[in-house]
Motif scaffolding. Sequence first.
Motif, PDB file in Angstrom:
ATOM      1  N   PRO A 139       0.827  -1.212   0.000  1.00 32.24           N
ATOM      2  CA  PRO A 139       0.000   0.000   0.000  1.00 32.24           C
ATOM      3  C   PRO A 139       0.861   1.262   0.000  1.00 32.24           C
ATOM      4  O   PRO A 139       1.942   1.300   0.594  1.00 32.24           O
ATOM      5  CB  PRO A 139      -0.802  -0.128   1.295  1.00 32.24           C
ATOM      6  N   THR A 140       0.370   2.282  -0.662  1.00 34.78           N
ATOM      7  CA  THR A 140       1.094   3.544  -0.757  1.00 34.78           C
ATOM      8  C   THR A 140       0.127   4.678  -1.061  1.00 34.78           C
ATOM      9  O   THR A 140      -0.924   4.450  -1.670  1.00 34.78           O
ATOM     10  CB  THR A 140       2.171   3.482  -1.859  1.00 34.78           C
ATOM     11  N   GLU A 141       0.493   5.874  -0.643  1.00 39.28           N
ATOM     12  CA  GLU A 141      -0.297   7.055  -1.000  1.00 39.28           C
ATOM     13  C   GLU A 141       0.053   7.579  -2.382  1.00 39.28           C
ATOM     14  O   GLU A 141      -0.648   8.442  -2.911  1.00 39.28           O
ATOM     15  CB  GLU A 141      -0.090   8.174   0.031  1.00 39.28           C
ATOM     16  N   ASP A 142       1.142   7.060  -2.982  1.00 36.44           N
ATOM     17  CA  ASP A 142       1.590   7.569  -4.281  1.00 36.44           C
ATOM     18  C   ASP A 142       2.149   6.419  -5.102  1.00 36.44           C
ATOM     19  O   ASP A 142       3.348   6.118  -5.039  1.00 36.44           O
ATOM     20  CB  ASP A 142       2.638   8.669  -4.079  1.00 36.44           C
ATOM     21  N   ASP A 180      -3.041   1.799  -4.063  1.00 38.77           N
ATOM     22  CA  ASP A 180      -3.487   2.913  -3.234  1.00 38.77           C
ATOM     23  C   ASP A 180      -4.046   2.401  -1.912  1.00 38.77           C
ATOM     24  O   ASP A 180      -4.748   1.379  -1.865  1.00 38.77           O
ATOM     25  CB  ASP A 180      -4.558   3.711  -3.980  1.00 38.77           C
ATOM     26  N   THR A 181      -3.735   3.091  -0.831  1.00 38.47           N
ATOM     27  CA  THR A 181      -4.153   2.647   0.505  1.00 38.47           C
ATOM     28  C   THR A 181      -5.669   2.572   0.668  1.00 38.47           C
ATOM     29  O   THR A 181      -6.151   1.878   1.562  1.00 38.47           O
ATOM     30  CB  THR A 181      -3.593   3.596   1.581  1.00 38.47           C
ATOM     31  N   LYS A 182      -6.408   3.267  -0.177  1.00 38.93           N
ATOM     32  CA  LYS A 182      -7.874   3.267  -0.064  1.00 38.93           C
ATOM     33  C   LYS A 182      -8.551   2.298  -1.036  1.00 38.93           C
ATOM     34  O   LYS A 182      -9.774   2.238  -1.103  1.00 38.93           O
ATOM     35  CB  LYS A 182      -8.412   4.691  -0.297  1.00 38.93           C
ATOM     36  N   ASP A 213       8.757   2.346   2.864  1.00 41.84           N
ATOM     37  CA  ASP A 213       7.657   3.283   3.068  1.00 41.84           C
ATOM     38  C   ASP A 213       7.399   3.332   4.573  1.00 41.84           C
ATOM     39  O   ASP A 213       6.776   2.422   5.137  1.00 41.84           O
ATOM     40  CB  ASP A 213       6.417   2.823   2.312  1.00 41.84           C
ATOM     41  N   ASN A 216       3.641   3.347   5.777  1.00 41.27           N
ATOM     42  CA  ASN A 216       2.899   2.095   5.647  1.00 41.27           C
ATOM     43  C   ASN A 216       3.664   0.876   6.145  1.00 41.27           C
ATOM     44  O   ASN A 216       3.141  -0.237   6.160  1.00 41.27           O
ATOM     45  CB  ASN A 216       2.485   1.883   4.189  1.00 41.27           C
TER      46      ASN A 216
END
Length: 223
Positions: A139-142, A180-182, A213, A216
């Motif tokens: 997972p990552t925001e970018d 994406d984390t969502k 990361d 995360n």
Amino acid sequence: MRINKLTLPASDVSKSVAFFRDVLKLPTAGNSIQVGWSEIRLVSAVGDAPHGVHLAFNVPYDRFDAAIEWLKERTPLQREPDSGECFVLEGHWQSKSIYFDGPDSSVLELIGRRRLIRPTGKRPFSGADLSCLSEVGLPTEDVGSVVAEAARTFGVATLGPASPGFAAIGNDEGVLIAVDTKRLWFPEKRQLPSAKGLEIWLGGVCAPGAMSDLANGWKIHAA
């Protein structure tokens, strides 16, 4: 690219070991599970264990129907209302997949990749047919930044085009799924991705290095 080793935190190491040993029929030694050339090393989680880890295992493409029946005898499969329980992807993937629940609400997958077809004989399907740990979800925001850093650090490209929410970094033998984390995990979309405490060791990449990361909680190394 190959995923040689994964350190995986667990809420109950003995129960997780029992799942891999008894359900997937994989060799175990202490807290270590062997999946072909890959090793999963289970450790006690510090605090809460990650829920929503995604792992996939390669199986022979030409024995995928046997893999479905073998797994269904051991655990329920996840389903998608419009597509059933077996998912066929063409294009860059050239694969078939089935999904199932693992320890700590993980989303596990058996995947057959057409480009890896090789003679397998006529023996009954077994855990020995799981040739490697072929995917780990990150997972990552970018997503774009993770793709760029993997290319810069390890010289690894994506398996097909990346999107803002999803990218498969690697090749048929090993893939890091930057997500994406969502974005809820396919197919039942019950779990958000998590990788807190995961540590991955790669082989077969162009350059040694490391990336992580902190937000995360995952790390990657290549010697």
